[in-house]
Design an enzyme around this catalytic site. Structure first.
Site, PDB file in Angstrom:
ATOM      1  N   SER B 149      -9.379  -1.514 -31.756  1.00 32.82           N
ATOM      2  CA  SER B 149      -8.778  -1.253 -30.451  1.00 32.82           C
ATOM      3  C   SER B 149      -7.424  -1.951 -30.340  1.00 32.82           C
ATOM      4  O   SER B 149      -6.581  -1.763 -31.210  1.00 32.82           O
ATOM      5  CB  SER B 149      -9.751  -1.716 -29.361  1.00 32.82           C
ATOM      6  OG  SER B 149      -9.407  -1.176 -28.135  1.00 32.82           O
ATOM      7  N   ARG B 219     -13.516  -3.750 -15.093  1.00 32.88           N
ATOM      8  CA  ARG B 219     -14.320  -3.817 -16.310  1.00 32.88           C
ATOM      9  C   ARG B 219     -15.300  -2.645 -16.397  1.00 32.88           C
ATOM     10  O   ARG B 219     -15.558  -2.114 -17.474  1.00 32.88           O
ATOM     11  CB  ARG B 219     -15.069  -5.154 -16.334  1.00 32.88           C
ATOM     12  CG  ARG B 219     -16.004  -5.352 -17.497  1.00 32.88           C
ATOM     13  CD  ARG B 219     -15.271  -5.417 -18.814  1.00 32.88           C
ATOM     14  NE  ARG B 219     -16.142  -5.813 -19.913  1.00 32.88           N
ATOM     15  CZ  ARG B 219     -15.838  -5.698 -21.182  1.00 32.88           C
ATOM     16  NH1 ARG B 219     -14.654  -5.217 -21.514  1.00 32.88           N
ATOM     17  NH2 ARG B 219     -16.676  -6.067 -22.114  1.00 32.88           N
ATOM     18  N   ASP B 315     -15.196   8.487 -30.289  1.00 32.08           N
ATOM     19  CA  ASP B 315     -14.254   7.624 -29.557  1.00 32.08           C
ATOM     20  C   ASP B 315     -13.257   8.526 -28.818  1.00 32.08           C
ATOM     21  O   ASP B 315     -12.412   9.158 -29.443  1.00 32.08           O
ATOM     22  CB  ASP B 315     -13.531   6.722 -30.565  1.00 32.08           C
ATOM     23  CG  ASP B 315     -12.592   5.725 -29.901  1.00 32.08           C
ATOM     24  OD1 ASP B 315     -12.328   5.861 -28.689  1.00 32.08           O
ATOM     25  OD2 ASP B 315     -12.120   4.795 -30.593  1.00 32.08           O
ATOM     26  N   HIS B 348     -16.049   4.416 -28.583  1.00 32.66           N
ATOM     27  CA  HIS B 348     -15.031   3.441 -28.958  1.00 32.66           C
ATOM     28  C   HIS B 348     -15.646   2.104 -29.371  1.00 32.66           C
ATOM     29  O   HIS B 348     -15.134   1.418 -30.253  1.00 32.66           O
ATOM     30  CB  HIS B 348     -14.088   3.246 -27.771  1.00 32.66           C
ATOM     31  CG  HIS B 348     -12.982   2.272 -28.037  1.00 32.66           C
ATOM     32  ND1 HIS B 348     -12.077   2.449 -29.060  1.00 32.66           N
ATOM     33  CD2 HIS B 348     -12.636   1.105 -27.419  1.00 32.66           C
ATOM     34  CE1 HIS B 348     -11.218   1.427 -29.059  1.00 32.66           C
ATOM     35  NE2 HIS B 348     -11.542   0.608 -28.087  1.00 32.66           N
ATOM     36  N   ASP B 349     -16.736   1.729 -28.731  1.00 34.20           N
ATOM     37  CA  ASP B 349     -17.385   0.439 -29.011  1.00 34.20           C
ATOM     38  C   ASP B 349     -18.059   0.369 -30.377  1.00 34.20           C
ATOM     39  O   ASP B 349     -18.614  -0.679 -30.726  1.00 34.20           O
ATOM     40  CB  ASP B 349     -18.438   0.142 -27.933  1.00 34.20           C
ATOM     41  CG  ASP B 349     -17.894  -0.813 -26.877  1.00 34.20           C
ATOM     42  OD1 ASP B 349     -16.756  -1.302 -27.042  1.00 34.20           O
ATOM     43  OD2 ASP B 349     -18.611  -1.082 -25.895  1.00 34.20           O
TER      44      ASP B 349
END
Lengths: 198, 377
Positions: B149, B219, B315, B348-349
């Site tokens: 990222s 968040r 992602d 993405h994680d």
């Protein structure tokens, strides 16, 4: 080392820049790196094989040559290698010409559909041939465009591709193909290897 | 949660750091951690760049929060980045909130926290600060620079700025510029923080407040973008909380709601709201295309660095197509580049969770290059 690898090794110049299209587990690139000190790159569609290549220190891109070759600049390699996969592309003619745009020379190997055992299989059994180099049933074969050595010569002729060297491989033996023995070599070769340029 | 900054490692660098915004820092702190031992020949150093919400505590225990390091799965003894073999360095980015110079630190001139008085920083500024750290540690050339990222963006920026300072680079789940969608998500986060009255125009530390709600919502929005649609569906679907029935209220009926709330509010305990503004801004400003007149290849001209670009199929924040653009740019200048797109539902994680094919790729690439780098003249 396989006989095909030996033949390819002889065709590649020392310290040249080589793109192996469909490089698999990277075995050939490693051989070339070790013996000819080449600067090698690969493209491979199978991710597990790409990872295997990376762990061998090879620079390999996961991708589909048919879609990704377009991203390679002209004349960026001395040699492009296409080892027994030309027949698997949707548009082999375009791939072939793309390789010669990217690289100065290309080495193409094909399973020869003109091999006598293949011809006999179809003639006597009346079924699509299944042989050592063509081990698939018609319904699950990745081979879309089978050709003979003579067919390959024909394509080179109409696309103005110069065949610099042409080698026949059968039963772990190799010999030279030329215009005068083309008919017989087309009958007795399992695999054809071609060094071509434009 | 009580944060403990007493035992953290940091160095004060008394050198000029000219920021992209034009401001010059003539002294700045870099908080960092190292793991493993540096070889005698100094050929086993790996610089890891952390992502937006990350910090220098890659593995083991986070000295500040007392929790587990953010990449414990990947870095440590006998792990893919094996600290028995490699010397791993990770620094808190400037603008961050884990000890490096940033908006929550005290400005020496005013005696108060910087707040919005802190200059706007860029990815390039972060990378320059970390290059000073490498100098401080006496490392001329790392075996690898890598990160996911924003960490991947820093890796790209590092390679562009310092082509001779690393042997390899592994930019993971990133892009060479922030897309409109990326900027939009970050703006949503910033607006959430700034809409919280407790934020107090960035002066909340002086007034003893914390913009908890704003930062938590920021968040939460981020968290949605880190997961894939399929990943969320598989994990939560429409599952309800213990009550097992709809409550006809606006409390958290669905499990996914309470998950998001938990992620949001636990983040507030460890992260500074102003830092979130600054770091997201730095990411938005990142554009290696524009920095090179639209030609990304120029960013890496004549590079000898070996790249391994890794993307993840689900992602949607930094999609595979963005990684492919980097691959194409590197390819077109004959750089030594490898590329893998890992098929996964983890979005993405993915680089933070157990993704065996990703871990195998990373491990294999580093190991083979470790040998090559050792033998390099």
């Amino acid at each position: 080392m396989k006989i095909e690898d030996n033949v390819l090794l002889d065709l590649i110049e020392t310290k040249s820049k080589v793109l192996d299209v469909g490089c698999g587990d990277g075995n050939l690139l490693l051989i070339l790196k070790k013996n000819k000190n080449i600067n090698g790159r690969g493209i491979e569609i199978n991710q597990l094989k790409v990872t295997e290549c990376l762990s061998k220190g090879l620079a390999v891109i996961e991708g589909d040559a048919e879609k990704d070759l377009i991203n390679y600049p002209d004349n960026s390699f001395d040699f492009a290698i296409l080892n027994q996969s030309l027949q698997q592309f949707y548009n082999p003619r375009k791939v072939l010409n793309d390789l010669l745009r990217i690289a100065n020379k290309a080495i193409i190997t094909i399973p020869n559909f003109g091999y006598w055992k293949v011809r006999l299989h179809l003639l006597l059994k009346g079924k699509m041939p299944i042989t050592k180099t063509l081990p698939y049933n018609w319904f699950d074969t990745p081979n879309l465009h089978m050709s003979t050595i003579k067919d390959f010569y024909f394509l080179c002729k109409i696309d103005k591709i110069r065949i610099m060297k042409s080698i026949s491989i059968t039963n772990n033996k190799f010999s030279t193909i030329n215009y005068s023995n083309l008919n017989i070599k087309n009958l007795i070769s399992e695999i054809g290897v071609f060094l071509i340029t434009k | 949660m009580k944060l403990n900054f007493e035992n953290i490692n940091k160095i004060t660098i008394s050198k000029d750091l000219l920021l992209d915004c034009g401001v010059k820092l003539n002294k700045f702190d870099v908080a960092f951690e190292t793991y493993g031992k540096l070889d005698k020949n100094k050929k086993n150093a790996i610089l890891i760049f952390h992502a937006l919400s990350g910090d220098q505590f890659v593995t083991g225990l986070n000295k500040v929060t007392g929790k587990e390091g953010w990449w414990n799965l990947v870095v440590g003894e006998n792990k893919p980045i094996d600290t028995k073999k490699y010397f791993v360095i990770c620094a808190n980015v400037i603008g961050g909130c884990m000890g490096s110079t940033g908006p929550k630190e005290i400005c020496k001139e005013t005696g108060k926290p910087y707040g919005l008085g802190f200059p706007v920083i860029t990815i390039k500024d972060m990378v320059k600060a970390q290059a000073y750290l490498l100098d401080h540690l006496g490392i001329d050339k790392t075996l690898a620079v890598l990160g996911g990222s924003m960490g991947g963006m820093q890796a790209l920026q590092f390679c562009s700025l310092y082509p001779n300072k690393t042997f390899t680079a592994v930019p993971i789940a990133c892009a060479a510029s922030h897309s409109a969608q990326n900027i939009a998500f970050n703006e949503l986060a910033r607006q959430a923080i700034m809409a919280d009255p407790e934020w107090d125009a960035g002066n909340y530390i002086s007034t003893g407040k914390i913009p908890r709600k704003g930062l938590a919502i920021a968040r939460m929005a981020g968290h949605i973008s880190y997961l894939s649609e399929k990943g969320l569906q598989n994990k939560f679907g429409r599952k309800l909380q213990e009550d097992k029935e709809l409550q006809f209220s606006f409390d958290a009926d669905f499990q996914v709601e309470s998950y998001l709330k938990y992620q949001g509010y636990s983040f507030v305990d460890r992260f500074d709201a102003n830092s979130y503004l600054y770091i997201t801004r730095a990411m938005d400003y990142f554009d290696l295309y524009k920095a090179n007149n639209g030609n990304l290849s120029l960013a890496f001209e004549n590079t000898k660095i070996k790249f391994c670009i890794i993307s993840f199929s689900t992602d949607w924040l930094y999609p595979t197509s963005e990684s492919k653009k980097i691959v194409i740019a590197l390819n077109s200048i004959g750089a030594e580049v490898s590329f893998v797109n890992i098929i996964t539902n983890n979005g993405h994680d993915s680089f933070l969770v157990n993704e065996p094919k990703f871990l195998d790729t990373l491990k294999g690439f580093l190991e083979s290059n470790y040998e090559d780098f050792k033998n390099e003249n």
